[in-house]
Design an enzyme around this catalytic site. Structure first.
Site, short mmCIF file in Angstrom:
data_model
loop_
_atom_site.label_atom_id
_atom_site.label_comp_id
_atom_site.label_asym_id
_atom_site.label_seq_id
_atom_site.Cartn_x
_atom_site.Cartn_y
_atom_site.Cartn_z
CG HIS A 42 -7.69 -8.44 2.21
ND1 HIS A 42 -6.96 -7.53 2.81
CD2 HIS A 42 -6.93 -8.61 0.97
CE1 HIS A 42 -5.80 -6.96 1.94
NE2 HIS A 42 -5.89 -7.69 0.93
CD GLU A 43 -6.65 -11.95 -1.19
OE1 GLU A 43 -6.74 -11.34 -2.03
OE2 GLU A 43 -5.59 -11.89 -0.66
CG HIS A 62 -8.07 -7.08 -3.29
ND1 HIS A 62 -7.41 -6.15 -3.25
CD2 HIS A 62 -7.12 -7.85 -2.80
CE1 HIS A 62 -6.42 -5.54 -2.63
NE2 HIS A 62 -6.03 -6.98 -2.14
CG HIS A 86 -3.86 -3.31 -0.59
ND1 HIS A 86 -2.72 -3.75 -1.47
CD2 HIS A 86 -4.20 -4.63 0.06
CE1 HIS A 86 -2.86 -5.33 -1.50
NE2 HIS A 86 -3.75 -5.83 -0.70
#
Lengths: 712, 44
Positions: A89-90, A93, A99
């Site tokens: 997830h990070e 980004h 998101h």
């Protein structure tokens, strides 16, 4: 985020700061492996590039969006963030993704209940118009790893995000791996269609008639052959891909022999490795005889060898059973190759061997598989706060370990599967290699993965959690060490087979996976679930990652978050060991000694490794190509002198070139150059002609104006 | 069949996802886990 300036190169430089937890470092490397497997994004240790991602242990988990071009760009994997999905997830980004629920079209798909959001937290539900953020022509994805869960930033007990399709209510905000649409968006953003993924080789579920380009070789005298079927006499009745759910579909490859001891070979298409170590995974079913076996070979090709050289890898005796079994085989080839499946009939000619859902990738195989049959029933019939235990598995590192699983959750988290990992020791101390083990165990990372049994490994959203043995970790309220010899700090237990052993304290999570998510996707297939288990040695990650020899990291700018890592010196550490790959592959078979649960069987098959030709190493073989990073999807191969060289990617009208394939050219460029050259030549010729004409004309005029007497 | 339960250390402390972790850590980042950057030209 829209804007090319936010893109990283496909090979992203990273630096793992020394303050990271060792387990986090291991999980980050595992996440990189997932990116390599599923996308064209690759990661390399920072070697002085102007911009790089500095991963450190901050107070929480956070990242910037995209490449900010600030030199050292920080990404925090703090305490509790060391989960595979969180790291993915990070990094999404950092690669440029917001998101999922901040898309411009999100209100078509979810309803934000503003009354349920904690006061002051409304900013977390921003959305961006399509001039700032693009969803890259990919439909809204409730299953994205970038989606909030329904309870995000809630003030009470009611959800803050309500899906307009109720079926997704419980599964949004999944904490598993990247979804297929996450991968698709990444492919689009970074133009992965030109190169594909870094480590994936092939996947085949035999659903199409071309059987993924496989070819069949049978002896002329043999009447045996591999056949693509949807059921076979004697079993199986269905394939594994669809498990009989789709009429007219669901195929697998079946070998049946009319004569005992006959054989047939099924060869994959040509495969081009980049790394030198691979994992072959497939499902196998034996309805023939216990003496039927499947031999795995590779046919490897040198530059001047068109026939290839056969190399025996492993012989597999699949148990007679009414179920499909998962099988892993480690390969280690650096040359162009094919994988060859040779089925050999035993004494009987009824029934036969079947294979399905084949995957081959350049990575490590899981060490062990714990298969739980009838898992839905186990979930229903196990009370809250009750654990079931896997058999004991012996890792290639010599330690034995065991998983405890709470199928119906714990008292504090009844809706979540909980899992803990324990070291074990025999009661009589006769464990193999026991004498050489170091206690407390030092930096051994144990991982448990509930496998999403999607037939294509690139589309799997498995759920993984890892813990690492910190030799300094103390037992609560005691001077003892948590990861000390279980004979000192564990409890004596009795296995199902009556054997007695010590089980050490467990470390794990009470929120491994929610029940609705466990019931989603293909976590349970044919009623069974598969837990993949591995133990890796992370001792090499204890030392700091070496800094580039001539580069001092530029100061961090542009971030407003505190808690950055300690200043580091520019001293270059002499330690090594930071590689792109996770370690530890093995073909070893677990010593499944016991299980306390009768409904659980160990699915691992009996295999016989060859005496000499198979690598039994537990480490990936040394790959000369490690020292050469080919860019732009170039492939590292060995030349005649066994030196690594890059073979660059090329298309019909473009190609890369240079030592590392760092330059790009195309026929368009050549045409432009040719046209410009032609125009230049034309202009020069025109000027020359003009000057010549001018001089001739002037000379003629001068001759015409001279006096007549001068002429004579 | 339930087995006896020994010592168990919950490495997640029961926190379900990264937003719980950040909230527990007292962080109030942009959209939960995004570093605010002035170059973006927007605030929360």
């Amino acid at each position: 985020i829209i804007g090319e300036e936010y893109r990283w190169p496909r090979m992203v430089p990273y630096y793992l700061e020394d303050d990271l937890e060792i387990n986090a470092k291991g999980v980050i490397l595992k996440a990189f492996e997932q990116y390599r497997l599923k996308t064209c994004i690759d990661f390399k240790p920072w070697s002085g590039e102007q911009n790089y991602i500095s991963v450190f242990k901050g107070n929480g988990c956070f990242s910037s969006i995209g490449n900010r071009r600030v030199g050292k760009q920080t990404l925090s994997i703090g305490s509790g963030c060391d989960r595979l999905a969180t790291v993915e997830h990070e990094f999404l980004h950092a690669l440029g993704f917001w998101h999922e629920q901040s898309r411009s079209d999100r209100d078509d798909y979810v309803y934000i209940d503003w009354d349920q959001i904690t006061e002051g937290k409304e900013h977390n539900f921003n959305k961006y118009n399509d001039s700032v953020s693009s969803f890259l022509n990919v439909p809204y994805d409730y299953g994205s790893v970038m989606h909030y869960s329904q309870k995000a930033f809630q003030s009470g007990s009611e959800p803050t995000i309500i899906t307009r399709i109720p079926d997704f209510k419980e599964t949004i905000g999944q904490r598993m791996e990247m979804s297929q649409s996450d991968v698709r968006k990444l492919h689009t953003l970074y133009h992965c269609n030109k190169g594909g993924s870094s480590t994936f080789l092939d996947s085949c579920d035999f659903e199409t008639e071309n059987i993924c380009g496989m070819i069949q070789v049978s002896g002329e005298e043999s009447r045996a052959s591999w056949q693509r079927v949807s059921s076979a006499p004697g079993g199986p009745d269905t394939d594994y891909t669809q498990t009989g759910r789709c009429a007219g579909g669901g195929y697998f490859m079946h070998f049946s022999a009319v004569e005992p001891e006959s054989s047939s070979q099924l060869e994959s298409r040509f495969l081009y490795p980049k790394r030198g170590f691979q994992c072959l995974q497939f499902f196998i079913y034996n309805s023939g005889d216990s003496s039927d076996r499947l031999r795995i070979w590779t046919r490897e090709f040198d530059l001047h060898d068109s026939n290839g050289t056969l190399r025996f890898i492993q012989e597999i005796y699949a148990p007679l059973s009414d179920a499909w079994h998962i099988q892993h085989v480690s390969l280690n080839t650096s040359k162009k190759f094919r994988v060859l499946f040779e089925a050999v009939a035993g004494k009987r000619t009824l029934g036969g061997l079947s294979i399905d859902d084949l995957n081959l990738w350049e990575g490590s195989c899981p060490e062990h598989v714990w298969r739980i049959r009838g898992f839905s029933g186990v979930m229903e019939n196990t009370s809250v706060d009750s654990a079931i235990y896997s058999p004991r598995f012996t890792s290639s590192l010599g330690y034995s370990f065991q998983v405890s699983l709470y199928p119906n959750g714990t008292g504090s988290n009844p809706d979540e599967l909980a899992t803990f990992l324990h070291l074990t020791s025999s009661d009589d101390g006769d464990d193999e290699n026991d004498d050489g083990l170091v206690w407390p165990a030092q930096w051994k990372q144990m991982s448990v993965t509930m496998m999403d049994q999607n037939p294509d490994i690139r589309q799997r959203m498995s759920n993984q959690r890892s813990v690492t043995t910190d030799p300094n970790m103390k037992l609560d309220g005691s001077e003892g060490f948590f990861w000390d010899d279980p004979r000192k700090v564990g409890e004596l237990v009795t296995g199902e087979d009556g054997s007695r052993y010590y089980r050490g304290p467990g470390a794990g999570t009470k929120v491994f996976l929610s029940r609705p998510r466990a019931l989603s996707r293909n976590f349970i297939k044919n009623g069974d679930s598969l837990f993949l288990l591995s133990m890796d040695d992370l001792s090499h990650l204890v030392a700091p990652q070496p800094l580039p020899s001539s580069t001092v990291p530029p100061p961090q700018t542009g971030s407003t978050v505190t808690g950055s890592p300690e200043n580091r010196t520019t001293t270059v550490s002499s330690t090594s060991g930071f590689t792109n790959a996770t370690t530890s592959t093995t073909t070893a078979i677990p010593a499944s000694s016991s299980s306390s649960v009768t409904s659980i069987t160990n699915s691992t098959l009996t295999t016989i490794p060859p005496s000499s030709s198979v690598s039994s190493s537990t480490e990936p073989p040394t790959d000369p190509c490690v020292s050469l990073q080919c860019e732009n999807d170039g492939v590292c191969v060995l030349d005649e002198a066994n030196l690594p060289v890059c073979r660059c990617a090329a298309g019909s009208d473009w190609w890369f070139y240079g030592e590392r394939c760092e330059f790009r050219s195309s026929t368009h460029n050549l045409i432009v150059i040719a046209v410009i050259s032609g125009v230049c030549v034309f202009v020069v010729m025109l000027m020359a002609s003009g000057v010549t004409t001018y001089l001739c004309v002037r000379r003629q005029k001068r001759r015409a104006t001279l006096p007549a007497d001068w002429l004579f | 069949q339930a087995a006896p339960r020994g010592i168990e250390h919950d490495v997640d402390g029961g926190k379900q996802d990264l937003f719980d972790i950040n909230e527990d850590a007292g962080l109030d980042l942009f959209e939960g886990d995004i570093l605010f950057d002035e170059k973006l030209g927007r605030n929360s």
